[in-house]
Design an enzyme around this catalytic site. Structure first.
Site, PDB file in Angstrom:
ATOM      1  N   TYR A   1      72.627  55.244  25.824  1.00 22.34           N
ATOM      2  CA  TYR A   1      71.363  54.863  26.494  1.00 22.34           C
ATOM      3  C   TYR A   1      70.335  55.988  26.457  1.00 22.34           C
ATOM      4  CZ  TYR A   1      73.516  56.419  31.061  1.00 22.34           C
ATOM      5  OH  TYR A   1      74.123  57.083  32.082  1.00 22.34           O
ATOM      6  N   GLU A   2      69.093  55.611  26.633  1.00 29.02           N
ATOM      7  CA  GLU A   2      67.939  56.504  26.367  1.00 29.02           C
ATOM      8  C   GLU A   2      67.930  56.986  24.915  1.00 29.02           C
ATOM      9  OE1 GLU A   2      65.884  56.394  28.683  1.00 29.02           O
ATOM     10  OE2 GLU A   2      67.158  55.844  30.354  1.00 29.02           O
TER      11      GLU A   2
END
Lengths: 597, 597
Positions: free
Chosen positions: A439-440
């Site tokens: 994620y990110e």
């Protein structure tokens, strides 16, 4: 169940000696950040992390966040812990005093955040996302938006989210399809579905402030037609009290490998009347604003990598001290010993320990550079620090989290068969850690950002200045006696040479053959991480030796030198292979036609 | 949900060209093992794996094996699948014809077993353990034990288990405390608790034959006082029908990270009247016999590593072909492309693919050597092959399974955020794979076995003969044209040199400083795995080039050369660093006092 004890000694050492707390405390607004204050903050945070958050980690995983009738119920204890967390001022730690924050430097906040993440990864995501939303509003929101939302978010009464991803728009934000239709009163009605929304709904705070990417009717295609909107869960009346429920609903949550206590929401905006939203900043600049949150969030996720290295190390070390199995190797008929005495168990523990220390050192140094980049009086110093931060954020994110996964896996193995039993707790760290590499932005996304925007675009200027700083250590390392420093010097020098060669190749190749350069992006990111971590560890070892030479016999310093020695011989030694994967690896990556896979 | 398709083309290639099926078919008893027969077996097994076992993999994980009232209920469909598996003759594939087996070579059984493991790791463990128990009984059981148990085990009507571990006796079998008291009729009564017993109870077969390590009252302390006993779940009457329930009960099962459909039992022997057991072979030789099962099981677990590399690769490749995201790198405004086209996704897929092929090649070559070691007419040939098998079993076990975990993790990352969602299926492979590095001995245990019993004890003779075989490839590689072979040759030569240097150091150091040697055991195991895998890949590439030169334009051969090239540049290049961790790494591992961790 082994609880978490924050490594306050190492944190303080890194903040003070490596990240340069004295220089940070000279920045405008940070005058109060003395070593004593930092110690006090770390001690209090350590108590909260170990005493409140860590005991909720395993039960939170087992119970998980639960969804029912468009609302999420958090696991037992989370609501109370969050209230205590906010009441104790932890949500306000690094926020601007103007909005009720305590305005502490990012380097201090980084250490404190590492503790939340080590103690309870799922819990820590709520304040992480809120802090990102606060930062975006502070930097780009109108005075009205700031006045309406910021104080309650800083106080922790309300939390924040980032709504980027849609089913067909993951890494490719250009594909965002959520619509925002302007209304006569200046507000917008938002329609669309967002997925993977961390803490998109929960019952720990009375309101949730969603920051949402969407397109206005007149927006151009692609990333330059995306705007950012505030969409509150509950409307806010003029007096600050909560009004009607907005048309923003959590329609499901994901069933995930880990971070079970962190609700990952599918959000439906505008399924009924339309979700009321307010434009943040200017139209069509949403991606730019979102990257403000994203960079903060990427750094924060990088700290998750540090945190799990530390947590997995502590748990494995505690087990290895308790578990008696076999006699000492080469000793027949002697007493059975704790497995920490067995060489391969030591090798695993030293690996985990050295990664925790190296990733921490790099992350905090980057945090202090961020402080200087924001606050230093001299524009040239600000710019130089910002360039360093920009270069290193994908490394802190990508390298620390990849290391976190590997160390969590090693931690399972130290426990033998018990590591595979969920109740032991080691497996949860591995399950939780795995998301940090995704994620990110996955490691591949970080690596492409690194070699493209952060290196090739400026012809490698910042990278080369970092390499110069690394090389400047050589003389000091050479002047030390003993085998440890000789090995550290030799390994670091070879690793820096490998890094420099790979960097030169990347800069030269990115223009002529971007696909070949990209094929080496992840190996290069790991290379830069390993070498930058070794650079910081070498600095740490030199400082430790100076302390010892000055008469300070705290065993912490001896351990720091030994850990650096280990890192040099077992981690820095990987640099040459990574560099050759970069410079000679593209043909093997690209040769197979798509259809022959 | 992506289903599994067995890589029959590569399996056949490895069996025929690398493992030498023609030579295997010349061994006594294996005359029927023609290429056509092998093809037919592989095709049938592929159908069963993809059509029956693979569809049960995900539901089996989600439902899990359930324990109630001292009995285990398998997930829906497993009982029926197992019956079909046994009825189709798959349990009998490699067993002796004397007991109803089909007597196929181990190299063929290895390929078939890889399919079961790729399709359904949990399911595959039941026949794996049964095969180990069969092998132990065939080699060491009395005629009466053989007559009573073997046919039903070979037919799959009954299954088998290995009962080694106790709470204080994990890697340390010397600590086994389970007691066996001799009875007047020649049987024993067994008392004690065993943990981590795979398929210790289930409802797929009518009887379960436990092989149990225990001590007789007069046994000496340590590993030389442990005997092996057969303890059936149900007593067997003289006519072969089932009699009374024996006092061997599953009192609980573990809640694990993965292989949820494989029941991991805590077994209580003799909590009531005593569990009736029968001595296998001679008293106090139990450890020796158990190692017969253990070596077969270690090889089988190594195949789990191969299997998960392949399975994770297939799933990631299928996703990467379907998922459209972003334009081609460096192309602005062009069409969006499938992510398999992005260089870093290709790098991840090539990594997974090359590991699947390299670990498979080594494992099957070892299996064929096992066939020769068992059956060759010439004692010297038998002995040479056995030495090779002994050397390589810890490598196949340790290296393949460590690779499997890393590749499963990469497979999650190829899926981005979807990889973290359990329903996608990628995460299950990672959860399942993690146990393979632990059970039947952790990687550290394999590595100590490798450097001690398999290398140092004989002064490195077999290792050096393998290194000579690797070096013998150099001239042939040099005679090939093109960049691929030049790179393969260069990387292999450097890697073999690194291996040789590390091997020499180990042999010299093991006697003088066993702790220093042990500190490098795992890096050495990985080094030997990587180089041996590269050796087999280089052989494969040469054969592929010969086929192409002979006019065969099957794209399989081109892909094999490219995959070998990738492996050379991205995997073999790690050899030097691993070797230096072995030869220069001990001081960093050993320097920190236990209490300073």
């Amino acid at each position: 169940m082994s609880e978490y004890f924050a490594p306050v000694r190492d944190m303080h050492f890194v903040i003070k000696e490596l990240a340069g707390l004295e220089q940070v405390a000279e920045l405008p607004g940070y005058e109060d950040a003395s070593a004593d204050l930092v110690d006090a903050v770390l001690e209090e945070a350590a108590k909260f992390a170990g005493g409140v958050l860590s005991p909720l980690n395993w039960p939170g995983d087992q119970e998980g966040a639960r969804w029912h009738d468009k609302a999420v119920t958090m696991p037992a204890g989370f609501k109370e812990a969050y209230k205590l967390f906010a009441d104790s001022g932890w949500t306000a730690l690094a926020a601007e005093p103007e909005w009720g924050g305590q305005g502490l430097p990012k380097v201090v906040a980084a250490a404190v955040a590492e503790m939340w993440k080590s103690a309870n990864h799922s819990f820590s995501l709520c304040p992480l996302l809120t802090a990102g939303a606060i930062e975006a509003l502070v930097l780009t929101g109108s005075d009205e938006l700031k006045a309406t939302y910021l104080e309650k978010m800083v106080s922790g009464e309300w939390t924040g989210t980032m709504n980027l991803t849609e089913p067909s728009a993951g890494s490719d934000l250009a594909a965002v399809r959520t619509r925002a239709e302007p209304q006569a009163d200046g507000s917008y009605l938002v329609f669309g579905q967002k997925i993977f929304i961390t803490y998109g709904d929960h019952d720990m705070a009375e309101n949730i402030i969603h920051l949402v990417l969407a397109r206005t009717p007149t927006a151009p295609e692609g990333v330059k037609g995306i705007s950012l909107f505030v969409v509150p869960k509950f409307m806010v009346n003029d007096d600050g009290s909560l009004g009607a429920r907005n048309d923003a609903w959590c329609v499901s949550i994901e069933h995930k490998l880990g971070i079970h206590a962190s609700p990952t929401a599918i959000m439906a905006f505008g399924d009924h009347s339309g979700a009321v939203g307010y434009l943040v900043g200017e139209e069509n600049r949403g991606i730019e604003y979102m990257f403000i949150m994203m960079n903060a969030a990427r750094f924060g996720v990088g700290l998750e990598g540090v945190a799990v290295c530390e947590r997995a190390y502590q748990r494995a070390r505690d087990y290895a001290r308790d578990r008696i199995q076999c006699t000492d190797i080469g000793v027949r008929g002697g007493p059975k010993v704790a497995i920490i005495h067995h060489p391969d168990v030591r090798r695993m523990l030293m690996t985990m320990r050295s990664y925790a220390e190296a990733t921490r050192a790099l992350a905090y140094v980057v945090a202090a550079a961020h402080d200087a980049a924001m606050r230093h009086a001299d524009a040239a110093v600000r710019q130089r620090n910002q360039a360093f931060v920009d270069l290193m954020i994908p490394v802190v994110k990508g390298w620390s989290t990849e290391s976190g996964v590997t160390m969590a896996s090693l931690g399972v193995q130290v426990h033998g068969g018990m590591g595979y039993v969920e109740e032991t707790g080691a497996a949860q760290h591995l399950r939780d850690a795995q998301i940090s590499t995704i994620y990110e932005g996955t490691t591949g996304i970080q690596a492409n950002d690194l070699i493209g925007r952060k290196i090739a675009r400026e012809g490698g200027t910042t990278l080369n200045s970092v390499i110069d700083m690394m090389r400047a250590l050589d003389a000091e390392l050479a002047s030390q006696g003993g085998g440890h420093f000789a090995a550290i010097r030799r390994r670091l020098a070879a690793a820096v040479d490998a890094l420099a060669a790979a960097g030169d190749w990347l800069v030269a190749t990115y223009r002529s053959d971007v696909r070949a350069a990209s094929a080496g992006a992840v190996p290069f990111l790991k290379l830069l991480g390993i070498v930058a971590g070794g650079w910081q560890m070498a600095r740490a070892a030199l400082i430790a030796q100076a302390k010892i030479d000055g008469g300070d016999h705290d065993p912490f310093f001896t351990a720091k030198i030994i850990t650096t020695r280990f890192y040099a011989d077992h981690v820095l030694c990987e640099a040459a292979a990574l560099a050759s994967s970069v410079t000679d690896g593209a043909e093997g990556v690209m040769a197979l036609p798509d259809e022959m896979f």
